[in-house]
Each structure stands twice: as structure tokens, then as C-alpha cells.
Write a protein that holds these residues in place. Structure first.
Motif, PDB file in Angstrom:
ATOM      1  N   THR A   1       0.865  -1.305   0.074  1.00  0.00           N
ATOM      2  CA  THR A   1      -0.082  -0.014   0.008  1.00  0.00           C
ATOM      3  C   THR A   1       0.776   1.293   0.011  1.00  0.00           C
ATOM      4  O   THR A   1       2.122   1.086   0.006  1.00  0.00           O
ATOM      5  CB  THR A   1      -0.882   0.087   1.029  1.00  0.00           C
ATOM      6  N   LYS A   2       0.247   2.372  -0.011  1.00  0.00           N
ATOM      7  CA  LYS A   2       1.127   3.522  -0.044  1.00  0.00           C
ATOM      8  C   LYS A   2       2.003   3.893   1.300  1.00  0.00           C
ATOM      9  O   LYS A   2       2.749   4.378   1.136  1.00  0.00           O
ATOM     10  CB  LYS A   2       0.005   4.740  -0.124  1.00  0.00           C
ATOM     11  N   ASN A   3       1.489   3.267   2.326  1.00  0.00           N
ATOM     12  CA  ASN A   3       2.218   3.369   3.549  1.00  0.00           C
ATOM     13  C   ASN A   3       3.383   2.081   3.963  1.00  0.00           C
ATOM     14  O   ASN A   3       3.628   1.894   4.907  1.00  0.00           O
ATOM     15  CB  ASN A   3       1.468   3.570   4.790  1.00  0.00           C
ATOM     16  N   SER A   4       3.317   1.376   2.957  1.00  0.00           N
ATOM     17  CA  SER A   4       4.052   0.172   2.764  1.00  0.00           C
ATOM     18  C   SER A   4       3.855  -0.961   3.557  1.00  0.00           C
ATOM     19  O   SER A   4       4.442  -1.947   3.797  1.00  0.00           O
ATOM     20  CB  SER A   4       5.460   0.765   3.344  1.00  0.00           C
ATOM     21  N   THR A   5       2.490  -0.846   4.174  1.00  0.00           N
ATOM     22  CA  THR A   5       1.779  -2.125   4.975  1.00  0.00           C
ATOM     23  C   THR A   5       1.895  -3.168   3.919  1.00  0.00           C
ATOM     24  O   THR A   5       1.210  -2.950   2.819  1.00  0.00           O
ATOM     25  CB  THR A   5       0.459  -1.692   5.461  1.00  0.00           C
ATOM     26  N   ALA A  40       0.082  -4.675  11.804  1.00  0.00           N
ATOM     27  CA  ALA A  40      -0.655  -3.460  12.382  1.00  0.00           C
ATOM     28  C   ALA A  40       0.009  -2.281  12.309  1.00  0.00           C
ATOM     29  O   ALA A  40       1.155  -2.115  12.383  1.00  0.00           O
ATOM     30  CB  ALA A  40      -1.076  -4.245  13.603  1.00  0.00           C
ATOM     31  N   THR A  41      -0.754  -1.137  12.084  1.00  0.00           N
ATOM     32  CA  THR A  41      -0.327   0.090  12.356  1.00  0.00           C
ATOM     33  C   THR A  41      -1.107   0.556  13.548  1.00  0.00           C
ATOM     34  O   THR A  41      -1.902   0.022  14.135  1.00  0.00           O
ATOM     35  CB  THR A  41      -0.711   0.958  11.011  1.00  0.00           C
ATOM     36  N   LEU A  42      -0.720   2.046  13.851  1.00  0.00           N
ATOM     37  CA  LEU A  42      -1.385   2.610  14.966  1.00  0.00           C
ATOM     38  C   LEU A  42      -2.916   2.472  15.101  1.00  0.00           C
ATOM     39  O   LEU A  42      -3.737   2.698  16.165  1.00  0.00           O
ATOM     40  CB  LEU A  42      -0.576   4.015  15.482  1.00  0.00           C
ATOM     41  N   ASN A  43      -3.333   2.780  13.716  1.00  0.00           N
ATOM     42  CA  ASN A  43      -4.656   2.781  13.430  1.00  0.00           C
ATOM     43  C   ASN A  43      -5.472   1.749  13.819  1.00  0.00           C
ATOM     44  O   ASN A  43      -6.831   1.686  13.748  1.00  0.00           O
ATOM     45  CB  ASN A  43      -5.055   3.066  11.840  1.00  0.00           C
ATOM     46  N   ASP A  44      -4.704   0.610  14.276  1.00  0.00           N
ATOM     47  CA  ASP A  44      -5.530  -0.711  14.238  1.00  0.00           C
ATOM     48  C   ASP A  44      -5.667  -0.856  15.854  1.00  0.00           C
ATOM     49  O   ASP A  44      -6.309  -1.986  16.317  1.00  0.00           O
ATOM     50  CB  ASP A  44      -4.566  -2.013  13.671  1.00  0.00           C
ATOM     51  N   ILE A  45      -5.194  -0.136  16.637  1.00  0.00           N
ATOM     52  CA  ILE A  45      -5.187  -0.373  18.237  1.00  0.00           C
ATOM     53  C   ILE A  45      -6.682  -0.559  18.617  1.00  0.00           C
ATOM     54  O   ILE A  45      -6.792  -1.476  19.293  1.00  0.00           O
ATOM     55  CB  ILE A  45      -4.496   0.887  18.876  1.00  0.00           C
ATOM     56  N   ASP A  46      -7.526   0.342  18.352  1.00  0.00           N
ATOM     57  CA  ASP A  46      -8.975   0.132  18.650  1.00  0.00           C
ATOM     58  C   ASP A  46      -9.519  -1.169  18.381  1.00  0.00           C
ATOM     59  O   ASP A  46     -10.203  -1.794  19.410  1.00  0.00           O
ATOM     60  CB  ASP A  46      -9.828   1.275  18.323  1.00  0.00           C
ATOM     61  N   GLY A  47      -9.526  -1.564  17.262  1.00  0.00           N
ATOM     62  CA  GLY A  47      -9.992  -2.871  16.849  1.00  0.00           C
ATOM     63  C   GLY A  47      -9.190  -4.005  17.577  1.00  0.00           C
ATOM     64  O   GLY A  47      -9.828  -5.185  17.930  1.00  0.00           O
ATOM     65  N   VAL A  48      -8.066  -3.954  17.877  1.00  0.00           N
ATOM     66  CA  VAL A  48      -7.287  -4.975  18.585  1.00  0.00           C
ATOM     67  C   VAL A  48      -7.564  -4.977  20.111  1.00  0.00           C
ATOM     68  O   VAL A  48      -8.158  -6.214  20.663  1.00  0.00           O
ATOM     69  CB  VAL A  48      -5.700  -4.710  18.623  1.00  0.00           C
ATOM     70  N   LEU A  49      -8.071  -3.719  20.633  1.00  0.00           N
ATOM     71  CA  LEU A  49      -8.554  -3.938  22.075  1.00  0.00           C
ATOM     72  C   LEU A  49      -9.795  -4.357  22.141  1.00  0.00           C
ATOM     73  O   LEU A  49     -10.177  -5.173  23.237  1.00  0.00           O
ATOM     74  CB  LEU A  49      -8.422  -2.333  22.478  1.00  0.00           C
TER      75      LEU A  49
END
Length: 218
Positions: free
Chosen positions: A10-14, A39-48
Motif C-alpha cells: 500500500t502507500k504506507n508500505s503495509t 498492524a499500524t497505530l490505526n488498528d489499536i482500537d480494533g485489537v483492544l
């Protein structure tokens, strides 16, 4: 096992991995369009949110029979493991439906049970390895939403993690509570982990399992 996913950037290299049901025939029920990501920092809520569903302290005795996770992670701890690129997530329509943690022993030593495991490493052997903090890492916890269990997700998801970690460490280690029968069966029967020892901690009994990171899941 046939290749069942393709790598994209992706654009952010994920790096993404798309689960393609047409090339994976070992599952009784196929899952379409599952994306595996670092995972990126945007995934924190979903993981929690997923963590809360299956954390052992949140479950009844009956619910524990379906499997559970024992280690809770805070936002700060998630941030740390994400910055090391050691957290992997599976998404369906951009919703996190599974995660796998992987990390070095320095990170996990902040929890007493992992510190105790580190003290056991000098006595652990697997294949030709004398296990230590340099040639092994702590795998897990892993959690899969109950709606996606038994559908063949765990094998390609584990393989995604393995591909990204195998050049860092030749051996993966983990522990499983002896009462967590679904997790033990998934790892020993589906993923072919090896039980190499056991231990007791805080009046709970655990297995120690090991995996050769150069071995593709078959």
C-alpha cells in the motif's frame, strides 16, 4: 499447502495478504477477501475490542471452553509492539477479526510469567537449538473471533506471520494453559507445534511449545 495468498504494498508500505479461497482447499468452509496486515497505530482500537471479547478475566467458565487469551495489552504496550512491526492482524471488510502478537523477550519481560519463562530458556532444547533470548521469540497471544474459527483461517494467517518473522528468529516459543484445550489442539494438530516442556506459575499449569520458523505450514 498450495499458495493461498498474494503480496501487495500500500502507500504506507503495509504488506497485505489476500486470502483466496480458490487456492486453499483444506478448509471445510472458505472465507473470502480476508486481508492479513502488519498492524499500524490505526488498528489499536480494533485489537483492544477483540481482546476484550476473549480475555480470560471477562469470560464465564462455559465461555472459556471455546478458548481464551490471558495477557491483556494496554495502548502503550500495543504502540510499542506495533512500532517493532511485531503485531499482525486479519481483517474482513476492514474490521479486525484476528490478531497474532510476536515479540522479543525484552518486550515480554515486563510480565512476570514471561520473565519466569526466560529463566527456563537455558534448559529448553528444540531440534538443534539451545533456546535463548537471541535465537527465539515469544509468539502470541493469538485470538480469532468465534465467527471465523474452524474455517481454515489460522493456517494462512500463521504463515503470514512466519514469513515476516523467520529471518529474525529461527525458533518461536509460546506457552498455553493446560485448560485451554482448543488452543493446544489448534497449535499441535493444525500448525504442528511441538510440546517441549511444561511449568507451573501462579497455581496454573502450562505447556511450552516450539516451532521451527523455517518450516512452512503444510
Amino acid at each position: 499447502m498450495k499458495d493461498c495468498f498474494s503480496l501487495l504494498k500500500t502507500k504506507n508500505s503495509t504488506i497485505l495478504l489476500i486470502f483466496d479461497k480458490t487456492n486453499y482447499n483444506n478448509s471445510p468452509s472458505m472465507i473470502e477477501n480476508i486481508q492479513f496486515e502488519i498492524a499500524t497505530l490505526n488498528d489499536i482500537d480494533g485489537v483492544l475490542a477483540l481482546q476484550e471479547l476473549y480475555l480470560i478475566s471477562n469470560l464465564s467458565e462455559e465461555e472459556k471452553s471455546g478458548g481464551f487469551v490471558t495477557t491483556p495489552f494496554t495502548i502503550a504496550q500495543l504502540t510499542s509492539v506495533i512500532e517493532c512491526h511485531h503485531l499482525f492482524v486479519a481483517k474482513d471488510n476492514n474490521k479486525i477479526i484476528a490478531y497474532i502478537f510476536a515479540g522479543n523477550w525484552d518486550f515480554f519481560s515486563q510480565w512476570p510469567i514471561f520473565k519466569y519463562m526466560i529463566s527456563l530458556l537455558p534448559d529448553l532444547q528444540f531440534l538443534n537449538f539451545d533456546c535463548n533470548t537471541k535465537n527465539s521469540f515469544q509468539y502470541g497471544p493469538i485470538s480469532i473471533h468465534k465467527d471465523y474459527r474452524g474455517k481454515g483461517l489460522i493456517i494462512p494467517f500463521f504463515e503470514f506471520m512466519r514469513i515476516h518473522m523467520k529471518n529474525k528468529y529461527p525458533v518461536a516459543l509460546t506457552f498455553i494453559n493446560k485448560t485451554n484445550i482448543p488452543s493446544r489442539k489448534a497449535h499441535t494438530e493444525k500448525l504442528k507445534w511441538t510440546v517441549i516442556a511444561d511449568f507451573k506459575f501462579n497455581n496454573n499449569d502450562y505447556y511450552i511449545l516450539a516451532y521451527n520458523m523455517n518450516q512452512k505450514v503444510s
